[in-house]
Design an enzyme around this catalytic site. Structure first.
Site, PDB file in Angstrom:
ATOM      1  N   CYS A   1      -0.401   7.015   7.071  1.00 18.63           N
ATOM      2  CA  CYS A   1      -1.760   6.489   7.009  1.00 18.63           C
ATOM      3  C   CYS A   1      -2.751   7.577   7.417  1.00 18.63           C
ATOM      4  CB  CYS A   1      -1.882   5.290   7.958  1.00 18.63           C
ATOM      5  SG  CYS A   1      -3.564   4.657   8.157  1.00 18.63           S
TER       6      CYS A   1
ATOM      7  N   CYS B   1      -3.055   0.804  14.667  1.00 16.56           N
ATOM      8  CA  CYS B   1      -3.928   1.208  13.560  1.00 16.56           C
ATOM      9  C   CYS B   1      -5.016   0.153  13.331  1.00 16.56           C
ATOM     10  CB  CYS B   1      -3.127   1.405  12.284  1.00 16.56           C
ATOM     11  SG  CYS B   1      -4.123   1.995  10.889  1.00 16.56           S
TER      12      CYS B   1
ATOM     13  N   ARG C   1       4.227   6.791   2.843  1.00 18.09           N
ATOM     14  CA  ARG C   1       3.437   7.957   3.239  1.00 18.09           C
ATOM     15  C   ARG C   1       2.600   7.614   4.475  1.00 18.09           C
ATOM     16  NH1 ARG C   1       0.739   5.471  -0.894  1.00 18.09           N
ATOM     17  NH2 ARG C   1      -1.518   5.146  -0.616  1.00 18.09           N
TER      18      ARG C   1
ATOM     19  N   ARG D   1      -6.712  -3.122   8.079  1.00 16.33           N
ATOM     20  CA  ARG D   1      -6.632  -4.575   7.970  1.00 16.33           C
ATOM     21  C   ARG D   1      -5.203  -5.063   8.194  1.00 16.33           C
ATOM     22  NH1 ARG D   1      -8.436  -8.127   2.639  1.00 16.33           N
ATOM     23  NH2 ARG D   1      -8.215 -10.180   3.595  1.00 16.33           N
TER      24      ARG D   1
ATOM     25  N   THR E   1       0.812  -1.222   0.000  1.00 15.11           N
ATOM     26  CA  THR E   1       0.000   0.000   0.000  1.00 15.11           C
ATOM     27  C   THR E   1       0.840   1.264   0.000  1.00 15.11           C
ATOM     28  OG1 THR E   1      -0.127   0.048   2.433  1.00 15.11           O
ATOM     29  CG2 THR E   1      -1.848  -1.175   1.247  1.00 15.11           C
TER      30      THR E   1
ATOM     31  N   CYS F   1      -4.769   6.257  11.079  1.00 18.18           N
ATOM     32  CA  CYS F   1      -4.164   6.362  12.415  1.00 18.18           C
ATOM     33  C   CYS F   1      -3.330   7.625  12.595  1.00 18.18           C
ATOM     34  CB  CYS F   1      -3.316   5.130  12.716  1.00 18.18           C
ATOM     35  SG  CYS F   1      -1.864   4.930  11.639  1.00 18.18           S
TER      36      CYS F   1
ATOM     37  N   CYS G   1       2.156   3.070   9.456  1.00 15.77           N
ATOM     38  CA  CYS G   1       1.159   3.196  10.524  1.00 15.77           C
ATOM     39  C   CYS G   1       1.791   2.985  11.892  1.00 15.77           C
ATOM     40  CB  CYS G   1       0.053   2.146  10.348  1.00 15.77           C
ATOM     41  SG  CYS G   1      -0.703   2.073   8.722  1.00 15.77           S
TER      42      CYS G   1
END
Length: 356
Positions: A74, A47, A72, A50, A39, A77, A43
């Site tokens: 999230c 968080c 980058r 999933r 992704t 969170c 995080c």
């Protein structure tokens, strides 16, 4: 050096997989950031997104390292957002609860963090979405399930989890949750029938117990859908029966195609009291409309527990009939869907055509 890093990463992975719905932006013992290669997002361990696969996770000591590696932050969170002093205090209380073997009274916790019992209770509920007692019950229940799945006997697991007796373990469990014996046996003695059908979203698996639909999964592979069901109930008697479920399958597929039509199928919803509260609120969102995580938190009267609400939404296992796809980001982003953002977008696009 490489071996030490591997050991550290294993410890961090263990912490990550044992996360809770409590705020956990920092920990005095285990401060780290994790990033997901698939992704491109990093995080904090708490968080509610999933859980990623282990091979896709990379750990960092701080957010600066994650940024430097090209990841980058999230949006859920918000790992770069400064944490306030009261949230740190509540995190400390959460750790006290998690590390306690015999349980702590509200007065003992309040004294440890120099707050009145009333103020601690109010601030804890505001940030976590539940009371310290309810949080402790849920953590103890999770320890019990973890022990059972590791192979401990029911009696051993009950005492390892901190219950004073077997009767307390049974009394404390949610009315809709599986019993300790059922968890230990992985659903042994439970009869689940399922059927898989085609729909606008690919394939849909509908599974039922004697109480009602316990699972609706979406995917592209029948085998993967079945594997997920069997992983959840590894020792249950799982069998395919398209004839028995013909009506339920027809109703679910029809509802996916035409969400404006009512679908009153019985559900076998299993979860914590807070999760069920959130899921019931989701069922009140009309097709063709959406809400945000913040608004959903207000609807369940927990305006400060947005993270806990998002976690409950993410743990929904009954797609479409419990319409978690109707919850979007505050800025209107379509994100965070267990069965894929593309399917969420497709559902929302279809429902947007419904005349108000």
């Amino acid at each position: 050096m490489r071996k030490q890093q591997s050991t550290l990463d294993d410890k961090r992975w263990a912490i990550l997989t044992s996360r809770s719905a409590a705020p956990s932006r920092q920990s005095s013992d285990n401060t780290f950031i994790y990033a997901v290669r698939t992704t491109g997002v990093y995080c904090v361990p708490g968080c509610s997104s999933r859980m990623p696969k282990r091979e896709n996770v990379q750990f960092f000591d701080c957010t600066e390292q994650a940024k430097g590696a090209g990841f980058r932050a999230c949006k859920r969170c918000e790992p770069d957002k400064p944490i306030d002093a009261m949230t740190e205090t509540i995190e400390r209380v959460c750790r006290m609860i998690e590390e306690s073997d015999n349980g702590l009274t509200l007065a003992e916790m309040a004294k440890a963090v120099n707050l009145s019992t009333f103020h601690l209770l109010r601030q804890f509920k505001k940030r976590v979405g539940t009371t310290p007692k309810q949080y402790a019950i849920e953590k103890r229940r999770k320890r019990l399930q973890s022990s059972l799945k590791r192979g401990s006997t029911v009696t051993e697991a009950i005492y390892e989890a901190g219950y004073g007796s077997a009767s307390r373990a049974y009394d404390a469990r949610s009315k809709q949750a599986l019993s300790p014996g059922e968890v230990r046996r992985g659903g042994e003695g439970l009869h689940i029938i399922y059927s898989v059908a085609k729909c606008d979203l690919g394939l849909v698996l509908i599974a039922t117990t004697s109480k009602g639909i316990c699972c609706i999964e979406l995917g592209e592979s029948k085998q993967k859908l079945l594997d997920e069901l069997c992983e959840r109930f590894p020792h249950a008697a799982v069998s395919e029966d398209t004839q028995v479920l013909k009506k339920q399958v027809s109703d679910v597929v029809s509802f996916i195609h035409e969400p404006q039509k009512a679908c009153a199928l019985p559900l076998d919803i299993q979860g914590t009291a807070f999760q069920i509260r959130v899921w019931n609120e989701l069922r009140k969102i009309p097709p063709g409309t959406t809400t945000t995580y913040s608004e959903l938190a207000r609807r369940v009267k927990k305006p400060a527990a947005v993270r806990a609400v998002a976690s409950a939404v993410a743990r929904n296992k009954i797609a479409v009939l419990i319409p978690c796809h109707r919850v979007i980001g505050k800025n209107g982003d379509i994100c965070g869907y267990h069965w894929g953002v593309d399917r969420k977008s497709q559902l929302l696009h279809s429902e947007s055509k419904i005349k108000k």
